[in-house]
Scaffold this motif. Structure first.
Motif, PDB file in Angstrom:
ATOM      1  N   THR A 342       0.104  22.437   5.721  1.00 53.01           N
ATOM      2  CA  THR A 342      -0.813  23.513   5.352  1.00 53.01           C
ATOM      3  C   THR A 342      -0.487  24.796   6.097  1.00 53.01           C
ATOM      4  O   THR A 342      -0.482  25.898   5.518  1.00 53.01           O
ATOM      5  N   ALA A 343      -0.178  24.682   7.401  1.00 51.64           N
ATOM      6  CA  ALA A 343       0.180  25.868   8.187  1.00 51.64           C
ATOM      7  C   ALA A 343       1.457  26.515   7.663  1.00 51.64           C
ATOM      8  O   ALA A 343       1.575  27.739   7.614  1.00 51.64           O
ATOM      9  N   VAL A 344       2.421  25.699   7.263  1.00 54.78           N
ATOM     10  CA  VAL A 344       3.668  26.236   6.716  1.00 54.78           C
ATOM     11  C   VAL A 344       3.395  26.923   5.377  1.00 54.78           C
ATOM     12  O   VAL A 344       3.895  28.022   5.115  1.00 54.78           O
ATOM     13  N   ALA A 345       2.613  26.298   4.516  1.00 49.18           N
ATOM     14  CA  ALA A 345       2.306  26.882   3.214  1.00 49.18           C
ATOM     15  C   ALA A 345       1.624  28.237   3.358  1.00 49.18           C
ATOM     16  O   ALA A 345       1.828  29.139   2.536  1.00 49.18           O
ATOM     17  N   ASP A 346       0.825  28.396   4.414  1.00 53.14           N
ATOM     18  CA  ASP A 346       0.147  29.675   4.641  1.00 53.14           C
ATOM     19  C   ASP A 346       1.126  30.812   4.912  1.00 53.14           C
ATOM     20  O   ASP A 346       0.785  31.976   4.708  1.00 53.14           O
ATOM     21  N   ARG A 347       2.347  30.487   5.340  1.00 56.42           N
ATOM     22  CA  ARG A 347       3.363  31.518   5.611  1.00 56.42           C
ATOM     23  C   ARG A 347       4.182  31.854   4.370  1.00 56.42           C
ATOM     24  O   ARG A 347       5.051  32.720   4.415  1.00 56.42           O
ATOM     25  N   ARG A 348       3.967  31.153   3.278  1.00 56.36           N
ATOM     26  CA  ARG A 348       4.528  31.444   1.955  1.00 56.36           C
ATOM     27  C   ARG A 348       6.056  31.440   1.883  1.00 56.36           C
ATOM     28  O   ARG A 348       6.660  32.338   1.286  1.00 56.36           O
ATOM     29  N   PRO A 349       6.735  30.456   2.459  1.00 52.41           N
ATOM     30  CA  PRO A 349       8.188  30.367   2.224  1.00 52.41           C
ATOM     31  C   PRO A 349       8.464  30.024   0.766  1.00 52.41           C
ATOM     32  O   PRO A 349       7.584  29.517   0.051  1.00 52.41           O
ATOM     33  N   GLU A 350       9.689  30.284   0.321  1.00 54.06           N
ATOM     34  CA  GLU A 350      10.044  29.986  -1.065  1.00 54.06           C
ATOM     35  C   GLU A 350      10.004  28.485  -1.330  1.00 54.06           C
ATOM     36  O   GLU A 350       9.498  28.038  -2.364  1.00 54.06           O
ATOM     37  N   ARG A 351      10.565  27.706  -0.413  1.00 52.41           N
ATOM     38  CA  ARG A 351      10.667  26.260  -0.611  1.00 52.41           C
ATOM     39  C   ARG A 351      10.267  25.522   0.656  1.00 52.41           C
ATOM     40  O   ARG A 351      10.526  25.990   1.773  1.00 52.41           O
ATOM     41  N   ILE A 352       9.671  24.371   0.457  1.00 51.39           N
ATOM     42  CA  ILE A 352       9.318  23.475   1.562  1.00 51.39           C
ATOM     43  C   ILE A 352       9.780  22.077   1.176  1.00 51.39           C
ATOM     44  O   ILE A 352       9.539  21.632   0.046  1.00 51.39           O
ATOM     45  N   VAL A 353      10.451  21.381   2.081  1.00 54.84           N
ATOM     46  CA  VAL A 353      10.753  19.972   1.856  1.00 54.84           C
ATOM     47  C   VAL A 353      10.206  19.163   3.018  1.00 54.84           C
ATOM     48  O   VAL A 353      10.191  19.612   4.169  1.00 54.84           O
ATOM     49  N   THR A 354       9.718  17.980   2.714  1.00 55.64           N
ATOM     50  CA  THR A 354       9.243  17.064   3.735  1.00 55.64           C
ATOM     51  C   THR A 354       9.399  15.642   3.201  1.00 55.64           C
ATOM     52  O   THR A 354       9.898  15.451   2.075  1.00 55.64           O
ATOM     53  N   HIS A 355       9.010  14.673   3.979  1.00 56.75           N
ATOM     54  CA  HIS A 355       9.150  13.289   3.539  1.00 56.75           C
ATOM     55  C   HIS A 355       7.994  12.462   4.089  1.00 56.75           C
ATOM     56  O   HIS A 355       7.283  12.883   5.007  1.00 56.75           O
ATOM     57  N   ALA A 356       7.808  11.315   3.494  1.00 54.81           N
ATOM     58  CA  ALA A 356       6.738  10.409   3.915  1.00 54.81           C
ATOM     59  C   ALA A 356       7.236   8.982   3.810  1.00 54.81           C
ATOM     60  O   ALA A 356       8.082   8.654   2.976  1.00 54.81           O
ATOM     61  N   SER A 357       6.681   8.114   4.667  1.00 60.00           N
ATOM     62  CA  SER A 357       7.102   6.702   4.661  1.00 60.00           C
ATOM     63  C   SER A 357       6.232   5.852   3.753  1.00 60.00           C
ATOM     64  O   SER A 357       6.617   4.735   3.399  1.00 60.00           O
ATOM     65  N   THR A 358       5.044   6.355   3.373  1.00 54.21           N
ATOM     66  CA  THR A 358       4.161   5.598   2.478  1.00 54.21           C
ATOM     67  C   THR A 358       3.717   6.477   1.318  1.00 54.21           C
ATOM     68  O   THR A 358       3.721   7.707   1.403  1.00 54.21           O
ATOM     69  N   ARG A 359       3.272   5.824   0.248  1.00 52.63           N
ATOM     70  CA  ARG A 359       2.810   6.573  -0.918  1.00 52.63           C
ATOM     71  C   ARG A 359       1.531   7.345  -0.610  1.00 52.63           C
ATOM     72  O   ARG A 359       1.372   8.477  -1.063  1.00 52.63           O
ATOM     73  N   ASP A 360       0.628   6.757   0.164  1.00 51.58           N
ATOM     74  CA  ASP A 360      -0.608   7.462   0.511  1.00 51.58           C
ATOM     75  C   ASP A 360      -0.298   8.748   1.279  1.00 51.58           C
ATOM     76  O   ASP A 360      -0.904   9.804   1.027  1.00 51.58           O
ATOM     77  N   GLU A 361       0.640   8.668   2.213  1.00 49.75           N
ATOM     78  CA  GLU A 361       1.019   9.857   2.981  1.00 49.75           C
ATOM     79  C   GLU A 361       1.664  10.897   2.071  1.00 49.75           C
ATOM     80  O   GLU A 361       1.397  12.096   2.179  1.00 49.75           O
ATOM     81  N   ALA A 362       2.513  10.434   1.137  1.00 52.12           N
ATOM     82  CA  ALA A 362       3.153  11.357   0.204  1.00 52.12           C
ATOM     83  C   ALA A 362       2.113  12.054  -0.679  1.00 52.12           C
ATOM     84  O   ALA A 362       2.197  13.268  -0.920  1.00 52.12           O
ATOM     85  N   GLU A 363       1.112  11.295  -1.157  1.00 50.54           N
ATOM     86  CA  GLU A 363       0.075  11.891  -1.997  1.00 50.54           C
ATOM     87  C   GLU A 363      -0.727  12.940  -1.224  1.00 50.54           C
ATOM     88  O   GLU A 363      -1.072  14.001  -1.760  1.00 50.54           O
ATOM     89  N   ALA A 364      -1.025  12.663   0.026  1.00 52.95           N
ATOM     90  CA  ALA A 364      -1.787  13.619   0.837  1.00 52.95           C
ATOM     91  C   ALA A 364      -0.987  14.902   1.060  1.00 52.95           C
ATOM     92  O   ALA A 364      -1.524  16.014   0.950  1.00 52.95           O
ATOM     93  N   LEU A 365       0.287  14.755   1.377  1.00 52.97           N
ATOM     94  CA  LEU A 365       1.135  15.939   1.565  1.00 52.97           C
ATOM     95  C   LEU A 365       1.270  16.727   0.265  1.00 52.97           C
ATOM     96  O   LEU A 365       1.190  17.965   0.248  1.00 52.97           O
ATOM     97  N   GLY A 366       1.514  16.027  -0.829  1.00 58.12           N
ATOM     98  CA  GLY A 366       1.660  16.697  -2.118  1.00 58.12           C
ATOM     99  C   GLY A 366       0.401  17.448  -2.519  1.00 58.12           C
ATOM    100  O   GLY A 366       0.464  18.580  -3.021  1.00 58.12           O
ATOM    101  N   ALA A 367      -0.777  16.843  -2.272  1.00 55.09           N
ATOM    102  CA  ALA A 367      -2.031  17.503  -2.616  1.00 55.09           C
ATOM    103  C   ALA A 367      -2.244  18.749  -1.764  1.00 55.09           C
ATOM    104  O   ALA A 367      -2.721  19.784  -2.260  1.00 55.09           O
ATOM    105  N   ALA A 368      -1.887  18.666  -0.482  1.00 50.28           N
ATOM    106  CA  ALA A 368      -2.047  19.825   0.403  1.00 50.28           C
ATOM    107  C   ALA A 368      -1.150  20.980  -0.036  1.00 50.28           C
ATOM    108  O   ALA A 368      -1.578  22.142  -0.073  1.00 50.28           O
ATOM    109  N   LEU A 369       0.084  20.685  -0.395  1.00 48.27           N
ATOM    110  CA  LEU A 369       1.006  21.734  -0.822  1.00 48.27           C
ATOM    111  C   LEU A 369       0.599  22.309  -2.175  1.00 48.27           C
ATOM    112  O   LEU A 369       0.620  23.533  -2.376  1.00 48.27           O
ATOM    113  N   ALA A 370       0.206  21.443  -3.107  1.00 47.54           N
ATOM    114  CA  ALA A 370      -0.218  21.925  -4.420  1.00 47.54           C
ATOM    115  C   ALA A 370      -1.473  22.778  -4.308  1.00 47.54           C
ATOM    116  O   ALA A 370      -1.619  23.793  -5.006  1.00 47.54           O
ATOM    117  N   GLY A 371      -2.380  22.387  -3.424  1.00 51.07           N
ATOM    118  CA  GLY A 371      -3.600  23.149  -3.238  1.00 51.07           C
ATOM    119  C   GLY A 371      -3.387  24.495  -2.582  1.00 51.07           C
ATOM    120  O   GLY A 371      -4.287  25.336  -2.588  1.00 51.07           O
TER     121      GLY A 371
END
Length: 411
Positions: A342-371
């Motif tokens: 969320t802090a990174v998204a607030d700085r508005r870079p063109e692209r962000i990549v990250t990774h997750a070890s579980t599907r629940d973690e991936a869904e939480a990250l994806g929702a935060a970035l999409a939001g």
């Protein structure tokens, strides 16, 4: 259309015979004030004070007679020739070159420059010019009002460089000054000037075969997404053992989505062993490698030194440490979860990549970035490392890769 258009470069030395002949026949002369004051300019010629080259080109296109455009240095090197030859104007030009201001600046400094990057700094391109200065050992900066030595120094805060500042080259007021980047902002510099920015490592000594940045291939190493064993480890953990998210397959996918390039600033948050930070730097980008672990920072520094690339290591814990960092173009998040994303998204870079070890973690990250205004894609990456002596499985890795593109840039 003008019957003839001649562009004359001027470096302060006496005009050549070809330049003098073109000027004597000119019925229109365009140039800066100091060009129009040259005694070779015919008294009865129409004079245009050169501000907007586009406007001058339109005037020249409608002129009947011989036109001359005077410009400092080599007009074909970041100069007026490109604008005059644009299809919109339809002008064919003859060029009488002079020594470019960049060549003159390096001559005054007594330095070779085939290994230098050359950038133009306008207020709209200043940040990218500074990123090149962060990433490369030797950069020539063609400055402009509002994007001069002081502004370069202010944006390079925390990165030590030496500035060779060449003011008003080729004139009676020429002056060459050597200062450090942390003091350059304390002076008022005269325009026009060229700044040679040097630092961040020793000058390359090998024979050059191509101008500009040399590829960073130490000991014959070629390629990217190198195995972990290709990077030095100062003893913080067993050699060859990677940290979370540092495997070459995931790194290759992350770099492919980020697309780091010259002029970019990359944040690598949770740099670990420094592999991704180093490889982004090898693509020519400026890199800030962030990690809260002093041992990880040491590994990143050692990896950068081994591969001969420039990057800045920042020790601190995200997201708080991110508040004082300069604006990024692309960001890789190696850990920290939703608060960091969320802090990174607030700085508005063109692209962000990250990774997750579980599907629940991936869904939480994806929702935060999409939001926060990003279009998110997610892939499940599975890699299996084989022992080729027995063709048996040695290690299996499964990870969710998330790639986020700022929504205003999404197709």
């Amino acid at each position: 259309m003008a019957d003839r258009v001649t562009v004359i470069g001027w470096d302060g030395s006496p005009l050549t015979r070809a330049a003098t002949a073109a000027l004597s026949a000119a019925t229109l002369v365009a140039g800066a004030a100091h060009h129009l004051a040259l005694p070779e300019v015919p008294r009865d010629a129409e004079r245009i004070r050169l501000g907007s080259v586009d406007l001058a080109a339109r005037r020249i296109a409608g002129h009947r007679g011989s036109a001359v455009v005077l410009a400092d240095g080599d007009p074909g090197f970041f100069g007026v020739v490109r604008t005059l030859r644009a299809p919109a104007h339809g002008l064919e030009v003859e060029v009488v070159p002079a020594v470019s201001s960049v060549a003159t600046a390096f001559a005054r400094a007594g330095m070779p420059w085939e290994d230098a990057q050359t950038v133009v700094a306008h207020p709209r391109t200043l940040r990218r010019a500074v990123n090149v200065c962060r990433a490369h050992h030797k950069v020539a900066v063609l400055t402009s009002p509002g994007a001069g030595p002081a502004e370069l120094a202010l944006l390079l805060e925390g990165v030590h460089r030496t500035f060779v500042i060449c003011e008003e080259l080729g004139t009676d007021r020429e002056q060459v000054t050597v200062v450090t980047s942390d003091t350059a902002a304390d002076h008022v510099w005269r325009d026009p000037n060229v700044v040679i920015v040097i630092g961040g490592g020793p000058e390359r000594q090998e024979d050059a075969w191509i101008a500009g940045r040399h590829p960073a291939y130490p000991q014959g190493v070629r390629g990217w997404a190198l195995p972990v064993g290709a990077y030095p480890d100062p003893g913080a953990r067993p050699t060859g053992v990677s940290g979370e998210g540092e495997g070459p397959v995931l790194r290759a996918a992350q770099l492919a989505h980020l697309g780091p390039r010259t002029g970019d600033l990359v944040w690598d948050i949770g740099s670990g062993g420094g592999a991704l930070a180093v490889e982004a730097a090898r693509f020519g980008a400026a890199v800030l490698a962030v990690d809260s672990d002093p041992a990880a920072c040491a590994r990143t520094t050692a990896a950068a030194r081994a591969f001969g690339v420039q990057l800045q290591v920042v020790e601190g814990r995200a997201p708080h440490v991110l508040e004082r960092l300069p604006e990024p173009d692309v960001v890789r998040i190696g850990g920290g979860g939703v608060p960091v994303a969320t802090a990174v998204a607030d700085r508005r870079p063109e692209r962000i990549v990250t990774h997750a070890s579980t599907r629940d973690e991936a869904e939480a990250l994806g929702a935060a970035l999409a939001g926060n205004g990003y279009t998110v894609a997610c892939s499940l990456l599975q890699s299996v490392e084989l022992d080729t002596t027995a063709w048996s499985e040695r290690e299996r890795t499964v990870v969710f890769l998330l790639s986020a593109l700022r929504s205003d840039l999404a197709p």
